[in-house]
Motif scaffolding. Structure first.
Motif, mmCIF file in Angstrom:
data_model
loop_
_atom_site.group_PDB
_atom_site.id
_atom_site.type_symbol
_atom_site.label_atom_id
_atom_site.label_comp_id
_atom_site.label_asym_id
_atom_site.label_seq_id
_atom_site.Cartn_x
_atom_site.Cartn_y
_atom_site.Cartn_z
ATOM 1 N N TYR A 116 54.175 -36.300 32.508
ATOM 2 C CA TYR A 116 53.804 -36.899 31.236
ATOM 3 C C TYR A 116 52.605 -36.221 30.572
ATOM 4 O O TYR A 116 52.265 -36.536 29.438
ATOM 5 N N ASP B 291 57.011 -45.239 39.138
ATOM 6 C CA ASP B 291 58.323 -45.144 39.770
ATOM 7 C C ASP B 291 59.224 -46.241 39.217
ATOM 8 O O ASP B 291 58.811 -47.404 39.135
ATOM 9 N N ALA C 71 60.785 -40.960 39.254
ATOM 10 C CA ALA C 71 59.330 -40.896 39.393
ATOM 11 C C ALA C 71 58.756 -40.106 38.223
ATOM 12 O O ALA C 71 59.121 -38.959 38.006
ATOM 13 N N ASN D 106 45.950 -41.192 35.746
ATOM 14 C CA ASN D 106 46.893 -40.366 36.517
ATOM 15 C C ASN D 106 47.775 -41.168 37.461
ATOM 16 O O ASN D 106 47.981 -40.794 38.621
ATOM 17 N N ARG E 143 48.199 -43.181 31.943
ATOM 18 C CA ARG E 143 47.997 -41.739 31.772
ATOM 19 C C ARG E 143 46.544 -41.349 32.058
ATOM 20 O O ARG E 143 46.284 -40.352 32.732
ATOM 21 N N THR F 127 47.249 -44.906 42.814
ATOM 22 C CA THR F 127 47.954 -43.814 42.157
ATOM 23 C C THR F 127 49.415 -44.086 41.827
ATOM 24 O O THR F 127 50.048 -43.258 41.183
ATOM 25 N N LYS F 128 49.965 -45.217 42.250
ATOM 26 C CA LYS F 128 51.394 -45.433 42.025
ATOM 27 C C LYS F 128 51.682 -46.886 41.643
ATOM 28 O O LYS F 128 51.172 -47.816 42.248
ATOM 29 N N THR G 12 55.519 -38.590 37.166
ATOM 30 C CA THR G 12 54.220 -38.182 37.685
ATOM 31 C C THR G 12 53.330 -37.661 36.554
ATOM 32 O O THR G 12 53.826 -37.308 35.483
ATOM 33 N N PRO G 13 52.024 -37.603 36.791
ATOM 34 C CA PRO G 13 51.126 -37.086 35.748
ATOM 35 C C PRO G 13 51.508 -35.697 35.250
ATOM 36 O O PRO G 13 51.402 -35.412 34.057
ATOM 37 N N THR H 275 51.258 -42.518 38.850
ATOM 38 C CA THR H 275 52.682 -42.203 38.916
ATOM 39 C C THR H 275 53.445 -43.505 38.724
ATOM 40 O O THR H 275 53.147 -44.511 39.371
#
Length: 145
Positions: free
Chosen positions: A143, A122, A137, A118, A115, A72-73, A139-140, A120
């Motif tokens: 955006y 950073d 950051a 989802n 995107r 996720t990141k 995050t979804p 993120t």
């Protein structure tokens, strides 16, 4: 008055530069990204980007490395090569740079896999002495607005 104009000019320039950075780095990362499982592909993108690092983005900014956290990141680590932490105006960053980065993430076709999954993003910045300056950051929920 002239000092205030110089700050505004620096802020706008910084915002434009960060937008260009986001686009350039994203292009490199997406080439290696999202063919199979997301966490694995994030790790592969990190490995490939770090093989090329450090990358001098412009006269002010260097991409030093990247990292990922799970699926996720994705984290970019930059150095502001000519700046000290005390010289960075965080109000200007929040006014110009952060919106420019969010806009880039929203509109850049190369970031579609981020995107879609989802992720993120950073953007961590350090000054020329390695002191932490700021983190942006994206995050979804930012955006996908």
């Amino acid at each position: 008055m002239k000092e205030e104009e110089n700050k505004k000019k620096k802020g706008k320039t910084f915002g434009i530069i960060v937008g260009i950075i986001a686009f350039a780095v994203s292009y490199l990362v997406v080439q290696y990204f999202f063919k199979n499982e997301v966490a694995s592909e994030l790790k592969n993108a990190v490995i490939e980007l770090n093989k090329q690092a450090p990358i001098q983005i412009d006269d002010f900014t260097r991409l030093d490395s990247a990292a990922s956290v799970g699926k996720t990141k994705f984290i970019y680590y930059y150095t502001l090569v000519n700046s000290l932490k005390a010289e960075v105006d965080l109000d200007t960053v929040n006014k110009y740079t952060t919106p420019a980065i969010i806009k880039s993430v929203k509109e850049n076709d190369d970031l579609k896999p981020f995107r879609k999954n989802n992720i993120t993003l950073d953007y961590s910045y350090f000054d020329k002495n390695g002191e932490f300056v700021m983190n942006i950051a994206v995050t979804p929920d930012l955006y996908k607005k």
